[in-house]
Motif scaffolding. Structure first.
Motif, short mmCIF file in Angstrom:
data_model
loop_
_atom_site.label_atom_id
_atom_site.label_comp_id
_atom_site.label_asym_id
_atom_site.label_seq_id
_atom_site.Cartn_x
_atom_site.Cartn_y
_atom_site.Cartn_z
N ASP A 1 -32.39 80.93 12.75
CA ASP A 1 -31.37 79.98 13.17
C ASP A 1 -30.22 79.89 12.18
O ASP A 1 -29.05 79.78 12.57
N VAL A 2 -30.52 79.92 10.89
CA VAL A 2 -29.47 79.80 9.87
C VAL A 2 -28.55 81.01 9.92
O VAL A 2 -27.32 80.89 9.85
N ARG A 3 -29.15 82.18 10.06
CA ARG A 3 -28.34 83.40 10.12
C ARG A 3 -27.50 83.45 11.38
O ARG A 3 -26.33 83.86 11.35
N LEU A 4 -28.07 83.03 12.50
CA LEU A 4 -27.31 83.01 13.74
C LEU A 4 -26.13 82.06 13.65
O LEU A 4 -25.02 82.37 14.10
N ALA A 5 -26.34 80.90 13.03
CA ALA A 5 -25.28 79.90 12.92
C ALA A 5 -24.06 80.43 12.15
O ALA A 5 -22.94 79.98 12.38
N GLN A 6 -24.29 81.39 11.25
CA GLN A 6 -23.16 81.92 10.47
C GLN A 6 -22.13 82.61 11.36
O GLN A 6 -20.95 82.67 11.02
N TYR A 7 -22.57 83.13 12.50
CA TYR A 7 -21.64 83.78 13.43
C TYR A 7 -20.80 82.78 14.21
O TYR A 7 -19.85 83.16 14.89
N LEU A 8 -21.16 81.50 14.11
CA LEU A 8 -20.52 80.46 14.91
C LEU A 8 -19.70 79.50 14.07
O LEU A 8 -19.43 78.38 14.48
N ARG A 9 -19.30 79.97 12.90
CA ARG A 9 -18.44 79.14 12.06
C ARG A 9 -17.07 78.97 12.71
O ARG A 9 -16.72 79.68 13.65
N GLN A 10 -16.31 78.03 12.20
CA GLN A 10 -15.05 77.62 12.81
C GLN A 10 -14.10 78.80 13.05
O GLN A 10 -13.34 78.81 14.01
N ASP A 11 -14.17 79.80 12.19
CA ASP A 11 -13.23 80.92 12.30
C ASP A 11 -13.90 82.21 12.78
O ASP A 11 -13.39 83.31 12.56
N GLU A 12 -15.06 82.07 13.46
CA GLU A 12 -15.74 83.27 13.97
C GLU A 12 -15.93 83.13 15.49
O GLU A 12 -15.02 82.72 16.20
N ILE B 1 -11.41 89.28 14.45
CA ILE B 1 -11.46 89.14 15.90
C ILE B 1 -10.98 87.75 16.32
O ILE B 1 -10.15 87.60 17.24
N ARG B 2 -11.46 86.73 15.63
CA ARG B 2 -11.07 85.36 15.97
C ARG B 2 -9.58 85.13 15.75
O ARG B 2 -8.93 84.42 16.53
N ALA B 3 -9.03 85.74 14.71
CA ALA B 3 -7.60 85.56 14.43
C ALA B 3 -6.75 86.09 15.58
O ALA B 3 -5.72 85.51 15.93
N VAL B 4 -7.19 87.19 16.21
CA VAL B 4 -6.47 87.69 17.37
C VAL B 4 -6.61 86.72 18.54
O VAL B 4 -5.63 86.36 19.20
N LEU B 5 -7.83 86.27 18.81
CA LEU B 5 -8.06 85.35 19.93
C LEU B 5 -7.25 84.07 19.78
O LEU B 5 -6.75 83.52 20.78
#
Length: 528
Positions: free
Chosen positions: A278-289, A257-261
């Motif tokens: 919090d740790v699991r949520l942060a995984q969705y906010l990595r540089q390429d997500e 999804i991020r690659a398209v954006l």
């Protein structure tokens, strides 16, 4: 007519970092064609109102062709417009007019499942077991000697099992309603189709997406049984034992999804991620997500100083170390409105006014739900008008989400309050809302709408907010106080009595503070 003060979209690739988004539940916002159901023409007619309110962007719930088993979250064609709501030409006009007013437009993306009316699912039913058509979904043989038991013990979040049997004996998975079969994201066709849908709307000029069930899409190999749970309902995070959500493979989807954006500079995606860790949520906010993920702790917190402080602290901790800012929500189309959650009536409204100043003083992005700025409460509806699939699927034990989806009141003294030219609306509107209408509140300096207008104007124009940080300040028991780097101090009084205001110039208050005190259930913005 002079140009609107927000008539030029600022050139920015990260405009979303501190934007205020306004969620439009399309069925309930404004009706433009007089059938009692909100639509794109209705939204177009109210765009000047939204620009004047001072929000930066819109999030529109699904308006795609759908049999409406889950009011649009069962999508039959993700690249067109449901005729009830309008057509593609109407959408294009809406988008152009919003942009001319300085409003960015984001739309719902529903990748986890399709409608059972989608051409793919109909082809899967016709093609039979083992076919490429069925491989786009999650069809399995049943358990038991005759295959008459579901393939595993997963429950649907709408009640009942997450499996439905088809005439040839196989079963298909639906984490939500039977009309919403889950797609198989290990199938390259499924991922490619999602990318095509994104490009279709991005090429038309949308500014981003809200991703429905963004912690779904991935399922564990073999679809094993999950830990039995007492509460398997909507929007609950049960942790690693719940195999339906937050599987590691979901991050592969988000990278696609991020690659398209990234090929469309200035666009973004926010995820509906019901993950409390919090740790699991942060995984969705990595540089390429994802650029943003809703953190629902503020929405789920009680009206209590310690609970709200913890919600803010945890939400900021979740994004610390990620490229993302925090993303604050008080209400949406899936949860009771905060006026009602905070006690209802005058008490709930007082607290909602204070909560508005709390939310809008926090660093990061904020999402308002249509009607928040009017202080809309939930409505206790009679059984016979309920439409949410949760009502029937739960054996009429869970009333569902209709109470927070009542159409927005615009003007007049009686239902339908200017929402439509028809006498009735898709969900009934109550008597006694004449003072709640947008028209009645416009120009009333004491209204919650005026409070929102003032807060949004200050947030946009004042240097008192500074960067994306805050510092907690000492405060009496039952109170919250923090300072933003630009000098803004936000004080929220959740105690039983009035507080003496600290020194400083009052920028905005949710209640009268002329005597130098902040009443109970009120908030104030101060600066030195």
């Amino acid at each position: 007519m002079p140009p609107h003060p927000n008539s030029v979209l600022p050139v920015s690739t990260d405009w979303w970092r501190d934007a205020v988004f306004y969620q439009i539940y399309v069925r309930s916002f404004a009706d433009g064609n007089g059938d009692g159901i909100g639509d794109l023409a209705g939204i177009r007619s109210r765009l000047p109102y939204l620009a004047d309110l001072g929000v930066d962007a819109l999030w529109m719930t699904p308006f795609y062709p759908s049999p409406m088993a889950d009011h649009g979250y069962d999508v039959a064609d993700p690249r067109d417009v449901e005729p009830v709501f309008g057509d593609l030409a109407e959408f294009d006009a809406l988008l152009a007019e919003a942009h001319a007013l300085g409003l960015r437009v984001t739309i719902d993306l529903v990748p986890n499942h399709s409608s059972h009316d989608h051409e793919w699912f109909q082809a899967a039913l016709a093609a039979g077991p083992g076919s490429p058509e069925r491989a786009r979904y999650l069809f399995r043989d049943g358990r038991g000697a005759d295959g008459s038991e579901p393939p595993n013990n997963w429950p649907s979040v709408f009640g009942g099992p997450a499996w439905t049997r088809v005439p040839d004996g196989q079963w298909y998975l639906h984490i939500f309603a039977p009309e919403q079969p889950d797609l198989n994201f290990t199938n390259p066709e499924v991922v490619a189709d999602l990318e095509e849908t994104m490009r279709f709307w991005l090429d038309r000029g949308v500014d981003g997406f809200r991703i429905d069930v963004a912690h779904g899409m991935a399922k564990p190999d073999g679809l094993p049984d999950m830990v039995p749970m007492d509460d398997t309902g909507l929007l609950a995070d049960h942790g690693p034992g719940d195999h339906r959500f937050d599987q590691d493979g979901v991050h592969l989807v988000h990278r696609r999804i991020r690659a398209v954006l990234d090929r469309y500079p200035g666009t973004m995606a926010v995820g509906e991620v019901w993950v409390s860790d919090d740790v699991r949520l942060a995984q969705y906010l990595r540089q390429d997500e994802l650029q943003l993920a809703f953190n629902f702790k503020l929405l789920t917190a009680e009206w209590d100083a310690d609970a709200l402080r913890q919600a803010v602290t945890d939400s900021l901790a979740a994004v610390e170390g990620t490229p993302a800012p925090a993303c604050w929500v008080l209400s949406n189309h899936d949860r009771p409105r905060h006026v009602t959650r905070y006690g209802g009536g005058e008490l709930g409204l007082r607290r909602a006014r204070a909560a508005a100043l709390l939310q809008l003083a926090l660093p990061g992005a904020a999402y308002l739900y249509n009607g928040d700025e009017l202080g809309m409460p939930d409505v206790d509806l009679p059984d016979e008008v309920l439409q949410d699939p949760m009502w029937e699927r739960s054996g009429r034990t869970e009333r569902g989400r209709d109470a927070c989806r009542i159409p927005v009141p615009w003007s007049g003294a009686e239902p339908p309050y200017g929402f439509t030219s028809l006498a009735s609306t898709w969900l009934p509107m109550p008597e006694g809302w004449q003072q709640l209408t947008a028209q009645a509140q416009t120009g009333d300096p004491a209204s919650i709408q005026s409070l929102y207008r003032a807060a949004l104007r200050l947030r946009r124009t004042s240097g008192a907010f500074g960067d994306a940080n805050l510092e907690w300040l000492p405060s009496p028991d039952g109170c919250l106080a923090f300072r933003r780097p630009g000098g803004l101090v936000c004080l929220v009084n959740l105690s039983a009595g009035a507080l003496q205001l600290p020194e400083g110039r009052v920028l905005l208050a949710s209640a009268e503070v002329g005597d130098g005190t902040l009443p109970a259930d009120a908030a104030v913005w101060l600066t030195a």
